[in-house]
Design a protein around this motif. Sequence first.
Motif, PDB file in Angstrom:
ATOM      1  N   GLU A 101     -13.809  26.477-125.097  1.00 53.67           N
ATOM      2  CA  GLU A 101     -13.415  27.670-124.356  1.00 53.67           C
ATOM      3  C   GLU A 101     -13.220  28.873-125.275  1.00 53.67           C
ATOM      4  N   SER A 102     -12.922  28.627-126.534  1.00 45.77           N
ATOM      5  CA  SER A 102     -12.686  29.724-127.474  1.00 45.77           C
ATOM      6  C   SER A 102     -13.971  30.413-127.916  1.00 45.77           C
ATOM      7  N   ALA A 103     -15.133  29.856-127.556  1.00 48.05           N
ATOM      8  CA  ALA A 103     -16.410  30.434-127.996  1.00 48.05           C
ATOM      9  C   ALA A 103     -16.698  31.727-127.256  1.00 48.05           C
ATOM     10  N   PRO A 104     -17.231  32.738-127.939  1.00 44.68           N
ATOM     11  CA  PRO A 104     -17.646  33.971-127.249  1.00 44.68           C
ATOM     12  C   PRO A 104     -18.803  33.679-126.306  1.00 44.68           C
ATOM     13  N   ALA A 105     -18.919  34.487-125.272  1.00 44.38           N
ATOM     14  CA  ALA A 105     -20.027  34.323-124.329  1.00 44.38           C
ATOM     15  C   ALA A 105     -21.353  34.483-125.055  1.00 44.38           C
ATOM     16  N   GLY A 106     -22.215  33.475-124.900  1.00 47.11           N
ATOM     17  CA  GLY A 106     -23.496  33.511-125.584  1.00 47.11           C
ATOM     18  C   GLY A 106     -23.469  32.931-126.980  1.00 47.11           C
ATOM     19  N   GLY A 107     -22.295  32.581-127.479  1.00 44.01           N
ATOM     20  CA  GLY A 107     -22.191  31.964-128.803  1.00 44.01           C
ATOM     21  C   GLY A 107     -21.750  32.955-129.868  1.00 44.01           C
ATOM     22  N   PHE A 108     -21.134  32.408-130.905  1.00 48.14           N
ATOM     23  CA  PHE A 108     -20.625  33.223-132.014  1.00 48.14           C
ATOM     24  C   PHE A 108     -21.741  34.013-132.684  1.00 48.14           C
ATOM     25  N   LEU A 109     -22.922  33.410-132.792  1.00 48.48           N
ATOM     26  CA  LEU A 109     -24.026  34.037-133.511  1.00 48.48           C
ATOM     27  C   LEU A 109     -24.457  35.358-132.859  1.00 48.48           C
ATOM     28  N   GLU A 110     -24.236  35.492-131.569  1.00 46.19           N
ATOM     29  CA  GLU A 110     -24.629  36.700-130.846  1.00 46.19           C
ATOM     30  C   GLU A 110     -23.517  37.743-130.795  1.00 46.19           C
ATOM     31  N   ASN A 111     -22.362  37.456-131.412  1.00 48.60           N
ATOM     32  CA  ASN A 111     -21.216  38.355-131.265  1.00 48.60           C
ATOM     33  C   ASN A 111     -20.417  38.546-132.553  1.00 48.60           C
ATOM     34  N   CYS A 112     -21.009  38.256-133.715  1.00 53.65           N
ATOM     35  CA  CYS A 112     -20.199  38.143-134.925  1.00 53.65           C
ATOM     36  C   CYS A 112     -20.306  39.308-135.892  1.00 53.65           C
ATOM     37  N   ALA A 113     -21.133  40.301-135.620  1.00 51.03           N
ATOM     38  CA  ALA A 113     -21.425  41.320-136.633  1.00 51.03           C
ATOM     39  C   ALA A 113     -20.867  42.685-136.240  1.00 51.03           C
ATOM     40  N   VAL A 114     -20.498  43.449-137.261  1.00 50.65           N
ATOM     41  CA  VAL A 114     -20.209  44.870-137.091  1.00 50.65           C
ATOM     42  C   VAL A 114     -21.433  45.619-137.600  1.00 50.65           C
ATOM     43  N   LEU A 115     -22.107  46.319-136.682  1.00 54.69           N
ATOM     44  CA  LEU A 115     -23.359  46.987-137.033  1.00 54.69           C
ATOM     45  C   LEU A 115     -23.399  48.352-136.370  1.00 54.69           C
ATOM     46  N   ALA A 116     -23.721  49.374-137.159  1.00 53.19           N
ATOM     47  CA  ALA A 116     -23.769  50.750-136.658  1.00 53.19           C
ATOM     48  C   ALA A 116     -22.451  51.149-136.010  1.00 53.19           C
ATOM     49  N   GLY A 117     -21.352  50.654-136.576  1.00 53.02           N
ATOM     50  CA  GLY A 117     -20.031  51.023-136.091  1.00 53.02           C
ATOM     51  C   GLY A 117     -19.582  50.272-134.860  1.00 53.02           C
ATOM     52  N   GLU A 118     -20.353  49.315-134.393  1.00 56.17           N
ATOM     53  CA  GLU A 118     -20.020  48.589-133.176  1.00 56.17           C
ATOM     54  C   GLU A 118     -19.729  47.128-133.482  1.00 56.17           C
ATOM     55  N   LYS A 119     -18.677  46.615-132.873  1.00 58.59           N
ATOM     56  CA  LYS A 119     -18.296  45.212-133.034  1.00 58.59           C
ATOM     57  C   LYS A 119     -19.108  44.330-132.096  1.00 58.59           C
ATOM     58  N   ARG A 120     -18.995  43.018-132.345  1.00 56.40           N
ATOM     59  CA  ARG A 120     -19.600  41.995-131.487  1.00 56.40           C
ATOM     60  C   ARG A 120     -21.102  42.182-131.312  1.00 56.40           C
ATOM     61  N   ASP A 409     -14.526  25.983-140.673  1.00 55.92           N
ATOM     62  CA  ASP A 409     -13.404  25.330-141.339  1.00 55.92           C
ATOM     63  C   ASP A 409     -12.075  25.937-140.910  1.00 55.92           C
ATOM     64  N   ARG A 410     -12.062  27.238-140.595  1.00 59.41           N
ATOM     65  CA  ARG A 410     -10.816  27.903-140.218  1.00 59.41           C
ATOM     66  C   ARG A 410     -10.594  27.924-138.708  1.00 59.41           C
ATOM     67  N   HIS A 411     -11.484  27.299-137.962  1.00 61.76           N
ATOM     68  CA  HIS A 411     -11.331  27.250-136.505  1.00 61.76           C
ATOM     69  C   HIS A 411     -10.761  25.886-136.118  1.00 61.76           C
ATOM     70  N   PRO A 412      -9.690  25.852-135.308  1.00 62.09           N
ATOM     71  CA  PRO A 412      -9.033  24.565-135.008  1.00 62.09           C
ATOM     72  C   PRO A 412      -9.885  23.598-134.202  1.00 62.09           C
ATOM     73  N   ASP A 413     -10.890  24.093-133.474  1.00 60.28           N
ATOM     74  CA  ASP A 413     -11.680  23.222-132.597  1.00 60.28           C
ATOM     75  C   ASP A 413     -13.014  22.791-133.195  1.00 60.28           C
ATOM     76  N   LEU A 414     -13.305  23.187-134.435  1.00 63.37           N
ATOM     77  CA  LEU A 414     -14.640  22.956-134.984  1.00 63.37           C
ATOM     78  C   LEU A 414     -14.610  22.050-136.193  1.00 63.37           C
ATOM     79  N   ASP A 415     -15.731  21.350-136.377  1.00 63.37           N
ATOM     80  CA  ASP A 415     -15.927  20.460-137.520  1.00 63.37           C
ATOM     81  C   ASP A 415     -17.096  21.005-138.349  1.00 63.37           C
ATOM     82  N   PRO A 416     -16.851  21.431-139.596  1.00 63.13           N
ATOM     83  CA  PRO A 416     -17.932  22.024-140.392  1.00 63.13           C
ATOM     84  C   PRO A 416     -18.914  21.019-140.978  1.00 63.13           C
TER      85      PRO A 416
END
Length: 511
Positions: A101-120, A409-416
């Motif tokens: 449930e803690s995952a961003p909609a569409g997955g972390f990979l689609e929401n993880c960057a700050v680019l051109a001043g915009e988050k997510r 590693d720093r996420h409580p629900d994930l196994d690296p």
Amino acid sequence: MSTTQSTSGPIRGRVEALAERISQTVETVTRNSRIFIESGDVDDINPPEDIDEYHDYYLEIGIIRANINQFVRDVVKPGVRITADDDTTEAYFMGGDDAPESAPAGGFLENCAVLAGEKRQPFYPYLKQDIVQKWTKGTTLNEYLKQDGKETDPEGPITGFKHIRPETVSARTYANTNILLEPDDIETAEEDEITKRGEAAAYVQFDDQSIVGQRRDGMDEDEVLLSQNDVLKRTIDPDIGGDDATEEGIFGSPPLEACAADAEEYRSIKRDRAVAIKKTAYGVWLVEFDTEVTEVGDDEVIVETWDQDEQDEWVSNVNDLEAGGIIGHDGSITPDQWEPTIPELDGPLEHYVADILAPLPAPKYATAFGESIANHVSDRQENSYQDTVVEERRDAERDWTQAFRAVADRHPDLDPAGLEVKIAPKESDNPIATLDDDEIEKMEQFMTALNEGLGNVPIDSVLDLKEFLQTTMDLPEDVFVDGEIEVDESAPDMQEMFGETPGEEATEADD
């Protein structure tokens, strides 16, 4: 006009003024030292002071920008994905039903960057810029963004990544070495250079002694202290360490450093040629301000000359004259026009292009003068280029695997465990789908040779076509009827296979 007799002085003055206007200003730059002593145990090392100027060449010179952009596109073309031993972990990054449930909609990979001043923002375009910065500045620094309210927690979740301009950063190393301070070595670090997480700072952003800080005589922003656990650093061609005066090895050395002088001369010659072409179009005028003598009778004459202010005003008006313009005057002037010559510069410019592109990743034929390169030369360049592309993919995969493992590693629900970043197409049971363009070409050559080698022998006598087509094209069993293939080309899955959009009519191939 004045009645004072004119001499050649004003003309000489105009010539001297013209010479002064076309002369070049020579600027002498004294380089600052790149190493500063912070204390008896810590040194402060800066990146190469010209790295932002090298990046400017990428922004301003077309052949450099085209070369690096082509390279970046080829590197990331297969796409980016993340694999992991744990399905929940993989779904957290890639999206899917198994994502927590803690995952961003569409997955972390689609929401993880700050680019051109915009988050997510998606990671894919962020990675493209990361590779550009690496090859133009030699170093990229990617800060791990922390969850709001948990910035001081050593195990606080990482929510994304943000680029840091390396020219605003100074590194902290052990004295007389190029080894960054370890996060847990707070005894060696300066008392005021401990991060919010209680770790020794290896990087200080907005340091007054950074490259930009020295140019501005200090930075207005508050310093940001970052340990090695806060930053992913990626470099190209880092030095193994210099002498005591210019300790190196912390930051990379961009390929543009090797051709910066050539790039500046290339740009200067193109500017000069543009000026010469413009002068040829308008011509260069030599004007003699004549003395006008008028007889008024009784042996009296009036001598009219141009004073200096009048000459300057006339020349100023002509300077502002555009094509087709007309300027009048009531004095005596003798104009003379001459046209400057434009030297043939294609050959010298081509040599400059070759020297500029030599250290850059993409082959010369991909960005400049491709029509003049023989096929056998381009083939050799292509083979070498593919090795460079693969090497950069592996470097990016290795570096970013480290970053995404830190996220897990720093996420409580994930196994690296087993987590890896892959710049490759999605895995498939179809071996053809995972081949790159070069491998596809080799396969085509093999099939052509096989067909010619068989001659009149039917190919199905040596190859099980049904099994071959099912394996390589993912054709289902029910398309084979009475030994032949019957395919509904309008089916959405078949249109997707052939790269067509459902609902659109397939276009016939040219004969």
